[in-house]
Structure formats: structure tokens, C-alpha cells
Design an enzyme around this catalytic site. Structure first.
Site, PDB file in Angstrom:
ATOM      1  CG  HIS A  24      14.347  79.083  53.978  1.00 35.11           C
ATOM      2  ND1 HIS A  24      14.285  79.624  55.246  1.00 35.11           N
ATOM      3  CD2 HIS A  24      13.258  78.283  53.854  1.00 35.11           C
ATOM      4  CE1 HIS A  24      13.193  79.160  55.863  1.00 35.11           C
ATOM      5  NE2 HIS A  24      12.568  78.356  55.039  1.00 35.11           N
ATOM      6  CG  ASP A  25      17.788  77.502  49.729  1.00 36.81           C
ATOM      7  OD1 ASP A  25      18.216  77.526  50.903  1.00 36.81           O
ATOM      8  OD2 ASP A  25      17.291  76.486  49.222  1.00 36.81           O
TER       9      ASP A  25
END
Length: 317
Positions: free
Chosen positions: A246-247
Site C-alpha cells: 500500500h504505502d
């Protein structure tokens, strides 16, 4: 890449946050970004842990002198909801932790952000929020004039075409502080959103983890261990081939936007309904006629993303 971006990461580490922060340190070492500071927020775990974890990750990167600021300890209006069941009690399951050498700066993260943005030139600073948006919303609430200094906000959060990962309707970061997300979306700053729609297409497969595991530094194998612990949860819950990165999507977009595609839309976040709290309403087809307030990303070249993550982590101790 044309000019070197000046980057601040607002974060709640968190296992995939660790990958994003290590990547940013590696990009800085490669001369591709000017990495200014880390601001911590409560999210995956409480702010005491997220600020400590941010400092530990800087130690790992060989940056015991890196500026880390602690920010909001709870969302604007709601009690804190954490993700300890995913990231573990400390937020960094799967790896041995130490007492950080990197000091915590005395100034509050929100005050640091306001001061930095007020002193900066117009459109000069990129902010990557990869946790709940509480700190960033407070900046805009206290100092709306700061928007002029922001080149763009590249954030990880939200979902529209993918189902939520914390409720059927909502992604974790937007669910934890939906009021903050809505304030940021109304700020007038240029915003790029990396939602679950795209992060679920950037998976840390076994092959990709093996690349990191075979590096002859400490951080490659360490990150593989962290991601493997994190990945088990997502594989079990979502039936994916590997845990979504995600990040790191947000950090990669900031440095390599050409790896991604999406469209400018009007985006709003549900703040009232208990049923759909934190859900995004994305006007993908422009049906409301409202002016777009964000770029909503849906596609990524995952191989190129991972290659840049790996090359960046390779530069570290």
C-alpha cells in the site's frame, strides 16, 4: 524525473510504512529526492509506537540524525481504532526492535509542518501521508494559508472499485479519521490518491520478497521478514497472491508518476453513516458536475514499482 522533489512523509508505521520509509531513504541516497522529515500520527498503533517505529526505521537506514516529529494521538472526533491484529502490538511484527538512537524532535508534528510550509516557496513541498490524515487536517484547519506551499499531497487511502479492508465500505486510513480525510479533500491543495483500487495491484509476491532476502545488506532481508509477517494476514483475508504494498505506492508515485494512471475526479468521504463511515464517493464519470479535487489512481506498473523499491533498499546499510 526532472526536478528533485522535496518530500515529507506523514506516517503510522506499520509494516508497509516501513517499506515506504526505507524506500524514501534509499531514493534520497540515490539523489532522486530531498527527504526532509517524518511526521508520525496515531493509526496502525498509538502515536507513541508510531513515533518510536519511525525512529527505529531511520536507524536501520543509517540516518540516526533524521528529523522525526510526533503528532496527533487520536482522530479529530472519534476514538482511535488501530490495526494491531495486522501489524502486531508494536506495529512492526516480524523483526527484532531496539531502543532508537534517532531522537524524537521536541516540536509537535503539526507545528513543524505549519512552520516548514510557511517558510517554503509556493508549490515546493510534496507531502506523502500514508496513515490517517489527522495531522494534515489540523495543518489546514489551523493554517489554511499553508496550501500554497504544497506542490502536491500524494496519499495512500480510500477505496472505490475495491471493497473496503476494514469494513465492507471503507479503507483503514479513511475509516480511522474520516473527518480529517474530508477536510484535506476540501483544502484546495493538489491531491493524488493511491487507493486500494491500485495498491491491490502492487503485491509483494514470494519472488519479489526473495529478491530482497538475497541482498547482502541488513535491510533487504529485514524488509522481507517484515513483509512476510504482514503478508500472511492479507493472503488469508483477501485471497491475494501476496500482501499489497500500500504505502510504497505513494512514495513511488511522488518520484515516478509515470508508473501510474488514473483520472481527475471529485472525491468525498462519508462522515455520518455508521454503515459506510469512511467510504469514498468518487465521481468517476463526472455525473455531478462538481470540480475535480483529486487525481484518483487505478493502475500501476507493479514490476517497475518493485524494481525501484528494491534498488532503493539496496542502497541502505
Amino acid at each position: 524525473m526532472t526536478e528533485k522533489i522535496r518530500l515529507i512523509i506523514d506516517t503510522d508505521p506499520g509494516q508497509d510504512d516501513a517499506a515506504a520509509i526505507l524506500m524514501a531513504h534509499g531514493l534520497a541516497k540515490r539523489g532522486l529526492i530531498d527527504f526532509i522529515a517524518l511526521t508520525a500520527v496515531a493509526g496502525n498503533v498509538g502515536v507513541h509506537y508510531t513515533a518510536t517505529n519511525a525512529r527505529i526505521i531511520c536507524d536501520w537506514a543509517g540516518r540516526e540524525d533524521f528529523p522525526v516529529y510526533a503528532g496527533a494521538a487520536k482522530p479529530l472526533l472519534r476514538p482511535l481504532f488501530t490495526a494491531e491484529e495486522v501489524h502486531g502490538k508494536t506495529g512492526l511484527d516480524g523483526v527484532e526492535l531496539h531502543d532508537p538512537v534517532c531522537p524524537l524532535q521536541p516540536q509537535h508534528a503539526v507545528n513543524f509542518l505549519i512552520d516548514t510550509l510557511r517558510q517554503a516557496e509556493d508549490n515546493s513541498i510534496t507531502i506523502c501521508p500514508i496513515g490517517p490524515l489527522t495531522n494534515i487536517a489540523q495543518v489546514f484547519s489551523l493554517a489554511p494559508d499553508c496550501a500554497r506551499a504544497i506542490k502536491q499531497i500524494v496519499l495512500m487511502g480510500g477505496n472505490y472499485f475495491e471493497a473496503g479492508n476494514v469494513t465492507p465500505a471503507a479503507e483503514f486510513n479513511f475509516f480511522v479519521d474520516p473527518h480529517a480525510a474530508q477536510i484535506v479533500l476540501q483544502s484546495g491543495a493538489p491531491i493524488v490518491i493511491l487507493p486500494l483500487d491500485v495498491t491491490h495491484k502492487a503485491q509483494i509476491t514470494t519472488e519479489r520478497m526473495d529478491v530482497l532476502r538475497h541482498f547482502d545488506n541488513a535491510n533487504g532481508p529485514r524488509l522481507a521478514g517484515i513483509l512476510q509477517s504482514y503478508e500472511r494476514f492479507d493472503i488469508q483475508k483477501f485471497g491475494l497472491d501476496g500482501g499489497p504494498l500500500h504505502d510504497p505506492c505513494a512514495i513511488t508515485y511522488a518520484a515516478f508518476p509515470e508508473f501510474f494512471s488514473g483520472r481527475d475526479c471529485h472525491v468525498a468521504v462519508e462522515t455520518q453513516s455508521e454503515l459506510t463511515l469512511g467510504a469514498c464517493v468518487v465521481d468517476w464519470w463526472g455525473t455531478t458536475g462538481q470540480t475535480p479535487n483529486a487525481r484518483w489512481i487505478t493502475e500501476v506498473d507493479a514490476d517497475r514499482l518493485f524494481a525501484q523499491l528494491a534498488e532503493s533498499v539496496k542502497q541502505l546499510p
